[in-house]
Scaffold this active site. Structure first.
Site, short mmCIF file in Angstrom:
data_model
loop_
_atom_site.label_atom_id
_atom_site.label_comp_id
_atom_site.label_asym_id
_atom_site.label_seq_id
_atom_site.Cartn_x
_atom_site.Cartn_y
_atom_site.Cartn_z
N LEU A 36 5.18 29.04 103.79
CA LEU A 36 5.46 29.82 102.57
C LEU A 36 5.21 28.99 101.31
O LEU A 36 4.81 29.51 100.28
CB LEU A 36 6.91 30.31 102.57
CG LEU A 36 7.31 31.31 103.65
CD1 LEU A 36 8.81 31.58 103.59
CD2 LEU A 36 6.53 32.62 103.49
N GLY A 37 5.49 27.70 101.40
CA GLY A 37 5.30 26.83 100.25
C GLY A 37 5.74 25.42 100.57
O GLY A 37 6.40 25.18 101.58
N SER A 38 5.36 24.47 99.71
CA SER A 38 5.77 23.08 99.92
C SER A 38 6.00 22.41 98.59
O SER A 38 5.48 22.84 97.56
CB SER A 38 4.71 22.32 100.74
OG SER A 38 3.47 22.36 100.07
N GLY A 39 6.82 21.37 98.62
CA GLY A 39 7.13 20.63 97.40
C GLY A 39 7.46 19.20 97.74
O GLY A 39 7.15 18.71 98.83
N GLY A 40 8.13 18.52 96.79
CA GLY A 40 8.42 17.11 96.96
C GLY A 40 9.37 16.82 98.10
O GLY A 40 9.38 15.71 98.63
N GLY A 42 9.78 18.79 101.00
CA GLY A 42 9.48 19.35 102.31
C GLY A 42 8.64 20.60 102.22
O GLY A 42 8.18 20.98 101.14
N LYS A 59 13.04 25.27 106.51
CA LYS A 59 12.63 24.15 105.66
C LYS A 59 12.51 22.89 106.51
O LYS A 59 13.46 22.51 107.19
CB LYS A 59 13.64 23.94 104.53
CG LYS A 59 13.25 22.82 103.56
CD LYS A 59 14.19 22.77 102.37
CE LYS A 59 13.75 21.71 101.37
NZ LYS A 59 14.61 21.69 100.17
N ASP A 124 10.37 34.11 93.43
CA ASP A 124 11.08 33.13 92.60
C ASP A 124 10.93 33.50 91.13
O ASP A 124 10.01 34.21 90.72
CB ASP A 124 10.68 31.68 92.93
CG ASP A 124 9.32 31.26 92.40
OD1 ASP A 124 8.99 31.56 91.24
OD2 ASP A 124 8.58 30.58 93.14
N ASP A 163 18.92 20.34 89.90
CA ASP A 163 17.53 20.75 89.68
C ASP A 163 17.45 22.25 89.41
O ASP A 163 16.66 22.97 90.02
CB ASP A 163 16.65 20.36 90.88
CG ASP A 163 15.16 20.39 90.54
OD1 ASP A 163 14.81 20.34 89.34
OD2 ASP A 163 14.33 20.47 91.48
#
EC number: 2.7.11.1
Length: 310
Positions: A36-40, A42, A59, A124, A163
């Site tokens: 679905l998505g990724s970031g810093g 995971g 996640k 989001d 955050d």
């Protein structure tokens, strides 16, 4: 020499100590779907609980990317702080405005897998604003009140998120309910100063930029000021460090005087001049919902409300 019964009891105790994650594997309980998505911190995959077909988010956190470790009662090895914080909030009953962790696993070769609720029809807040532009104040107020109440709940139970930003808020586009997600930068709440920060710089306050220290509530309230500006103006107020230190938002759209006063209060340069979360909730803009809709600069409510087809 141990008899058979003693061995069985010993094994049961060992399983109890190590927790339920020993008993059933992740793959026997969940199906992991597309990314679905990724970031810093995971990657997040769609998933499904096999027992009842429940749609979940999974996640994945690589152990070498974990910034903070902590211990859970009954667990032998330390786990990512994110798991401890989400577990703490779950154990006290959870909150409708906070994403709920349903389960977690430490899987050899895959790192830690967090099974999270996945509300339907969600988007989001970053994408929500990108598609619709600046939000009408009544809609911004609806979102903002839910976010502040969820943060109060978290703080009451010893968790600071650190955050808060539009990407970490998901909106149910049918009910307009919101949830705070991604506790990868979170920490246990304390009264004293923090000297580490893994959040988003453009949402961070002047004291972090200048002295690499901050307190939990004043950091949270500053980020709320940035978020509210983002909602009613369609973009964040500061991009560069000097702008953050200047702490003077320039309103690019017509925004009511009450809303402007709340944003400016949250974005006070001195941490001690910012409101508490309780004071944010009792601000006239929050309490009355009386919003000035002067002129034609505000978008029409109907163009900014979500489509039922999302």
């Amino acid at each position: 020499m141990l008899d058979k019964r003693s061995v069985e009891l010993h094994l049961e105790e060992e399983e109890e100590i190590r927790g339920k994650h020993v008993k059933e594997s992740f793959d026997s309980q969940y199906h992991c779907g597309p990314l679905l998505g990724s970031g810093g911190f995971g990657s997040v995959f769609s998933g499904q609980r096999l027992s009842d077909g429940l749609q979940v988010a999974i996640k994945q956190i690589s152990s070498d990317r974990v910034q903070q470790w902590a211990r859970l009662p009954g667990e032998v090895s330390p786990v990512p702080m994110e798991i401890v914080l989400l577990q703490r909030l779950s154990e006290v009953g959870g909150h409708g405005g906070v994403i709920r962790m349903l389960d977690w696993f430490d899987v050899e070769g895959r790192g830690f897998l967090l099974v999270l609720e996945r509300p339907p029809h969600c988007q989001d807040l970053f994408d929500f604003i990108t598609e619709r532009g600046a939000l009408p104040e009544q809609l911004a107020l609806r979102f903002f009140r839910q976010i502040v109440e969820a943060l109060l709940y978290m703080h009451d139970h010893g968790v600071v998120h650190r955050d808060i930003k539009d990407e970490n808020i998901v909106v149910d586009t049918r009910t307009l309910d919101v949830k705070i997600i991604d506790f990868g930068s979170g920490a246990p709440l304390k009264e004293t100063m923090y000297s580490e920060f893994e959040g988003t710089r453009v949402y961070s306050p002047p004291e972090w930029i200048q002295s690499q220290s901050y307190k939990a509530v004043s950091l949270t309230v500053w980020s709320l000021g940035v978020l509210l500006f983002d909602m009613v103006c369609g973009d964040i107020p500061f991009e560069r460090d000097q702008e953050i230190i200047g702490a003077t938002p320039i309103f690019t759209r017509r925004v009511s005087k009450e809303c402007q006063s709340l944003i400016r209060w949250c974005l006070s340069y001195r941490p001690e001049d910012r409101p508490t979360l309780e004071e944010v909730l009792s601000h006239p803009w929050m309490e009355g919902g009386e919003v000035e809709e002067e002129g034609g600069d505000l978008q029409e409510d109907h163009s900014s409300l979500p489509s039922q087809s999302l």
